[in-house]
Design a protein around this motif. Structure first.
Motif, PDB file in Angstrom:
ATOM      1  N   LEU A 474      -2.009  51.528  -8.940  1.00 15.48           N
ATOM      2  CA  LEU A 474      -2.796  51.155  -7.744  1.00 15.48           C
ATOM      3  C   LEU A 474      -1.904  50.258  -6.853  1.00 15.48           C
ATOM      4  O   LEU A 474      -0.863  49.643  -7.263  1.00 15.48           O
ATOM      5  CB  LEU A 474      -3.775  50.369  -8.321  1.00 15.48           C
ATOM      6  CG  LEU A 474      -4.842  50.967  -9.286  1.00 15.48           C
ATOM      7  CD1 LEU A 474      -5.877  50.026  -9.602  1.00 15.48           C
ATOM      8  CD2 LEU A 474      -5.650  52.065  -8.137  1.00 15.48           C
ATOM      9  N   PRO A 475      -2.377  49.976  -5.365  1.00 17.22           N
ATOM     10  CA  PRO A 475      -1.436  49.483  -4.490  1.00 17.22           C
ATOM     11  C   PRO A 475      -1.700  47.860  -4.756  1.00 17.22           C
ATOM     12  O   PRO A 475      -2.729  47.480  -5.155  1.00 17.22           O
ATOM     13  CB  PRO A 475      -1.900  49.900  -3.143  1.00 17.22           C
ATOM     14  CG  PRO A 475      -3.440  50.043  -3.614  1.00 17.22           C
ATOM     15  CD  PRO A 475      -3.463  50.674  -4.885  1.00 17.22           C
ATOM     16  N   LYS A 476      -0.456  47.291  -4.675  1.00 16.44           N
ATOM     17  CA  LYS A 476      -0.626  45.710  -4.689  1.00 16.44           C
ATOM     18  C   LYS A 476       0.070  45.198  -3.477  1.00 16.44           C
ATOM     19  O   LYS A 476       1.184  45.623  -2.979  1.00 16.44           O
ATOM     20  CB  LYS A 476       0.327  45.382  -6.013  1.00 16.44           C
ATOM     21  CG  LYS A 476       0.007  45.923  -7.454  1.00 16.44           C
ATOM     22  CD  LYS A 476      -1.002  44.925  -7.888  1.00 16.44           C
ATOM     23  CE  LYS A 476      -1.615  45.334  -9.272  1.00 16.44           C
ATOM     24  NZ  LYS A 476      -2.563  46.526  -9.001  1.00 16.44           N
ATOM     25  N   CYS A 477      -0.406  43.950  -3.027  1.00 19.47           N
ATOM     26  CA  CYS A 477      -0.133  43.521  -1.888  1.00 19.47           C
ATOM     27  C   CYS A 477       0.567  42.162  -2.164  1.00 19.47           C
ATOM     28  O   CYS A 477       0.294  41.457  -2.988  1.00 19.47           O
ATOM     29  CB  CYS A 477      -1.267  43.026  -0.829  1.00 19.47           C
ATOM     30  SG  CYS A 477      -2.096  44.546  -0.228  1.00 19.47           S
ATOM     31  N   SER A 478       1.595  41.781  -1.282  1.00 21.00           N
ATOM     32  CA  SER A 478       2.430  40.672  -1.483  1.00 21.00           C
ATOM     33  C   SER A 478       2.191  40.190  -0.021  1.00 21.00           C
ATOM     34  O   SER A 478       2.788  40.769   0.984  1.00 21.00           O
ATOM     35  CB  SER A 478       3.960  40.970  -1.804  1.00 21.00           C
ATOM     36  OG  SER A 478       4.594  40.131  -1.082  1.00 21.00           O
ATOM     37  N   CYS A 479       1.220  39.297   0.297  1.00 21.27           N
ATOM     38  CA  CYS A 479       1.106  39.025   1.761  1.00 21.27           C
ATOM     39  C   CYS A 479       1.858  37.940   2.168  1.00 21.27           C
ATOM     40  O   CYS A 479       2.868  37.312   1.472  1.00 21.27           O
ATOM     41  CB  CYS A 479      -0.381  38.110   1.678  1.00 21.27           C
ATOM     42  SG  CYS A 479      -1.757  38.983   0.932  1.00 21.27           S
ATOM     43  N   THR A 480       1.966  38.073   3.438  1.00 23.54           N
ATOM     44  CA  THR A 480       2.884  37.314   4.256  1.00 23.54           C
ATOM     45  C   THR A 480       1.994  35.741   4.205  1.00 23.54           C
ATOM     46  O   THR A 480       1.015  35.880   4.111  1.00 23.54           O
ATOM     47  CB  THR A 480       2.894  37.541   5.823  1.00 23.54           C
ATOM     48  OG1 THR A 480       1.598  37.874   6.418  1.00 23.54           O
ATOM     49  CG2 THR A 480       3.820  38.827   5.861  1.00 23.54           C
ATOM     50  N   THR A 481       3.009  34.924   4.411  1.00 25.38           N
ATOM     51  CA  THR A 481       2.395  33.362   4.481  1.00 25.38           C
ATOM     52  C   THR A 481       1.105  33.377   5.395  1.00 25.38           C
ATOM     53  O   THR A 481       1.280  33.795   6.303  1.00 25.38           O
ATOM     54  CB  THR A 481       3.352  32.303   4.811  1.00 25.38           C
ATOM     55  OG1 THR A 481       4.651  32.996   4.140  1.00 25.38           O
ATOM     56  CG2 THR A 481       3.056  31.049   4.225  1.00 25.38           C
ATOM     57  N   GLY A 482       0.186  32.805   5.082  1.00 26.66           N
ATOM     58  CA  GLY A 482      -0.925  32.476   5.807  1.00 26.66           C
ATOM     59  C   GLY A 482      -2.026  33.515   5.540  1.00 26.66           C
ATOM     60  O   GLY A 482      -3.031  33.334   6.160  1.00 26.66           O
ATOM     61  N   SER A 484      -4.288  35.988   2.565  1.00 24.01           N
ATOM     62  CA  SER A 484      -4.267  36.127   1.282  1.00 24.01           C
ATOM     63  C   SER A 484      -5.584  37.270   1.259  1.00 24.01           C
ATOM     64  O   SER A 484      -5.824  37.855   2.139  1.00 24.01           O
ATOM     65  CB  SER A 484      -4.865  34.789   0.598  1.00 24.01           C
ATOM     66  OG  SER A 484      -5.980  34.452   1.300  1.00 24.01           O
ATOM     67  N   GLY A 485      -5.948  37.347   0.035  1.00 27.30           N
ATOM     68  CA  GLY A 485      -7.052  38.353  -0.357  1.00 27.30           C
ATOM     69  C   GLY A 485      -6.300  39.599  -0.854  1.00 27.30           C
ATOM     70  O   GLY A 485      -5.000  39.470  -0.925  1.00 27.30           O
ATOM     71  N   VAL A 486      -7.010  40.574  -1.791  1.00 29.55           N
ATOM     72  CA  VAL A 486      -6.367  41.409  -2.266  1.00 29.55           C
ATOM     73  C   VAL A 486      -5.506  42.424  -1.396  1.00 29.55           C
ATOM     74  O   VAL A 486      -4.643  43.030  -1.755  1.00 29.55           O
ATOM     75  CB  VAL A 486      -7.544  42.403  -2.930  1.00 29.55           C
ATOM     76  CG1 VAL A 486      -6.924  43.635  -3.772  1.00 29.55           C
ATOM     77  CG2 VAL A 486      -8.370  41.670  -4.068  1.00 29.55           C
TER      78      VAL A 486
END
Ligand SMILES: *[C@@H]1O[C@H](CO)[C@@H](O)[C@H](O)[C@H]1NC(C)=O
Ligand SMILES: *[C@@H]1O[C@H](CO)[C@@H](O)[C@H](O)[C@H]1NC(C)=O
Ligand SMILES: *[C@@H]1O[C@H](CO)[C@@H](O)[C@H](O)[C@H]1NC(C)=O
Ligand SMILES: *[C@@H]1O[C@H](CO)[C@@H](O)[C@H](O)[C@H]1NC(C)=O
Ligand SMILES: *[C@@H]1O[C@H](CO)[C@@H](O)[C@H](O)[C@H]1NC(C)=O
Length: 636
Positions: A474-482, A484-486
């Motif tokens: 499954l895809p996993k996100c690594s969010c940019t600063t600022g 969030s969320g799945v």
């Protein structure tokens, strides 16, 4: 003109033995045929294409001469038609040694020899021959000459070592005369005297050669004549009355009556450079050959007979080789069977059955056959279908443009059906298989989807961040600063500022609120119009909700089913009221309280893992007398 002469002669003698010139013998030079009649030259035929004529023989049935031409590597057997004077090549073969041809009218075959071997080849166009001739015998020593016994059905050969014979198919081979001599060069057969004749030189040293004779079985051998002062005697031939030979030293053709009633006389001068040739043929008719010979039915059957209803039959007899003969004022005319051509139907029609599949045959400037193929065929003889091996996985047909067209099997495509439907179908490492052998179906590797695995599951998945495929596929996100969320779909500003405060991200990409008038606090959560309460969760005071100032550190407050405030903390805080800093070392909250003696107290909550004390400043709230009173009352 010429035909008219032939016809006139034929009518006169009632036989088709009719020529513009008569001959008793023919003597071949390198490139010519000299015809002699009563000892005088009546005609010379030049053969410009010849290199060296090495032998000549007469076909008394078809009124033609057969001769071999040799250029030291290749021999050709020619025919020279005495009626039409047509010259044509019948056989061409590789030959290493003075070739010699003889003809048997019974089997209609030529027999020839080169160095060690004897071959035959049928001249009946209807029969088939091996490409190099039919090998009859390999002698093991040089064969110098051949003769054919048409009555007995034998081929005879002469060599320095022996004289032998075999059946015309090569069987029943036997040696008749043994004993090696200096040379035996030339051989002839005479049915009338029932004898074989040959030329011989017994020893190298002396100066004479001889003409020898024996019965067909080699018995009753005699020396017919001794030829003195010469090294070679060859070109031996027999006719009704004479024996002929060529004398090397005397450079001429000599004749001797068969019955030896007089001595040999020189008939004709000829250069003797090639003493392995056999250059004399005689006009020895079949009637003459078998005159008084009772037992030769084979040749008897070949004698042209007069018919009792005129000359028309005899003029046609034996005239057409492969066709029907008819007679007109012009003379005999042949109507050839399919595949044959020429005045006498003796030419195999080069084009007959040559081009296949409806191709049109013609001869080019070099007299070579050339095919113009019908649509759909190719190759020298139009023998190759253009469809041949064209469609790899499908049926082929020929289009209107003459080009091959493929109709592919299920699962294949491409101009030649050489493309498997699975070929390059699944992308990104997907595995292809054919559903019911027709539809390509992809099994994608982790992280990919779509009919051809063309879509990465990461594609547009993380709204603000980098995507990677986890071990679970499954895809996993690594969010940019600022964010969030799945799917990094949540901006830190999202629902961050309360009471219509305007949110923006500061330089550290943290949310900051610009509050509307009347509100204050990090999230504009404080209404400056309302009374503040130290006990934020204590509702029931007009407009102050249970959530009022309940969640700290920007935690978002909501009421649960029991109407109790519940905090959703930001990433940096935890605790029921988000009062615990996850990772920072500071004193962030103090709570008001009242000691037992009625003094205000401050309870300090420390950051996680922090043991030290904070500067214990009593918040302003706690110094409010009214609130203190309230606290006191509550405490007791
Ligand atoms: C061959 O000889 C015969 C008679 O012996 C004669 O009738 C005939 O015309 C001759 N043939 C040729 C081609 O000269
Ligand atoms: C002999 O004739 C053949 C066929 O015509 C030709 O290929 C070859 O070169 C010739 N050889 C010689 C030595 O003239
Ligand atoms: C043998 O030859 C001689 C003459 O050469 C002849 O007279 C005789 O008849 C022949 N004998 C046989 C059996 O042929
Ligand atoms: C002439 O003779 C030939 C063969 O001998 C025969 O086929 C043909 O029918 C005869 N013609 C006539 C008109 O008698
Ligand atoms: C090919 O030809 C065969 C026989 O005519 C036919 O049964 C088959 O359906 C054809 N296949 C295609 C792909 O046209």
């Amino acid at each position: 003109m010429f035909r008219a002469t032939v016809l006139a002669c034929a009518l006169l003698v009632q036989l088709r033995v009719c020529h513009t010139f008569s001959f008793d013998i023919v003597v071949a030079g390198n490139k010519q045929l000299d015809f002699l009649h009563h000892g005088t030259l009546t005609h010379t035929e030049l053969i410009p294409s010849a290199t060296m004529i090495t032998s000549v023989t007469y076909d008394a049935v078809h009124y033609r001469l057969l001769f071999t031409d040799w250029n030291y590597s290749t021999m050709s057997i020619y025919s020279y038609d005495l009626s039409t004077r047509n010259i044509q090549v019948l056989v061409t073969r590789q030959s290493n040694y003075y070739p010699r041809v003889v003809y048997d009218p019974v089997t209609q075959a030529v027999y020839w020899k080169d160095d060690y071997s004897i071959y035959s080849s049928s001249l009946n166009p209807a029969s088939s021959n091996k490409a190099d001739g039919n090998l009859l015998a390999e002698l093991g020593h040089y064969c110098n000459d051949l003769a054919v016994d048409s009555c007995g059905g034998y081929i005879y050969w002469v060599a320095d070592e022996e004289i032998g014979r075999a059946r015309l198919d090569g069987s029943e081979r036997e040696v008749l005369i043994t004993g090696t001599v200096y040379w035996r060069l030339s051989l002839a057969i005479d049915q009338q005297t029932q004898a074989i004749y040959w030329t011989q030189k017994t020893h190298g040293g002396d100066d004479h050669c001889s003409i020898e004779r024996a019965n067909f079985n080699g018995k009753n051998r005699t020396t017919l004549y001794i030829v003195r002062n010469t090294r070679f005697v060859f070109s031996l031939a027999v006719s009704k009355d004479f024996v002929y030979w060529q004398n090397y030293e005397e450079e001429g053709i000599w004749q001797l009556p068969k019955d030896k009633t007089s001595t040999a006389t020189k008939l004709h001068s000829i250069s003797s450079s090639d003493w392995l040739c056999n250059r004399v043929a005689t006009n020895y008719t079949i009637e003459e050959q078998i005159e008084g010979v009772k037992s030769c039915h084979a040749l008897q059957a070949l004698i042209p007979r007069e018919s009792n209803n005129g000359s028309t039959v005899s003029i046609c007899q034996n005239y057409c080789f492969q066709g029907e003969c008819s007679v007109s004022a012009e003379g005999p005319t042949c109507s050839c069977k399919a595949g044959y051509s020429g005045e006498r139907c003796d030419l195999v029609n080069a084009c007959h059955d040559y081009c296949l599949h409806g191709g049109v045959c013609s001869l080019n400037e070099e007299n070579k056959r050339v095919c113009q193929c019908t649509a759909g065929y190719d190759g020298e003889r139009c023998d190759v279908s253009i469809c041949n091996e064209y469609c790899m996985q499908g049926n082929c047909s020929v289009g209107a443009d003459g080009l091959p067209k493929c109709s592919c099997k299920a699962g294949f495509s491409g101009e030649r059906c050489d493309v498997n439907a699975c070929h390059k179908h699944c992308l990104n490492g997907g595995v292809c298989s054919l559903n019911k052998g027709v539809e390509p179906v992809c099994q994608c590797t982790a992280g990919y989807g779509g009919g051809r695995c063309e879509n990465s599951i990461c594609n547009e998945y993380c709204l603000q961040g980098d995507c990677s495929v986890g071990a679970d596929g499954l895809p996993k996100c690594s969010c940019t600063t600022g964010y969030s969320g799945v799917r990094c779909e949540e901006n830190a500003c999202h629902k961050y500022c309360l009471n219509d405060g305007v949110c923006s991200l500061n330089e550290e990409d943290e949310p900051a609120c610009q509050c509307t008038a009347g509100y204050d606090g990090g999230r504009c959560e404080i209404s400056s119009d309302q009374d503040n309460s130290c006990e934020a969760g204590n509702s029931g005071q007009g407009t102050i909700s249970a959530c009022h100032q309940f969640c700290l550190n920007n935690g978002v407050c909501s009421l649960n089913e029991a109407s109790e405030p519940v905090c959703q903390c930001t990433a940096d805080y935890e605790g029921d009221r988000c009062e615990v800093s996850v990772n920072q070392d500071f004193c962030f909250q103090a709570a008001c309280g009242v000691s037992a003696d009625g003094q205000p107290t401050v309870t300090v909550t420390l950051g996680k893992g922090v043991q030290s004390t904070c500067a214990s400043t009593v918040p302003e709230d706690c110094q409010d007398t009214k609130k203190l009173t309230e606290f006191k009352q509550e405490q007791h």
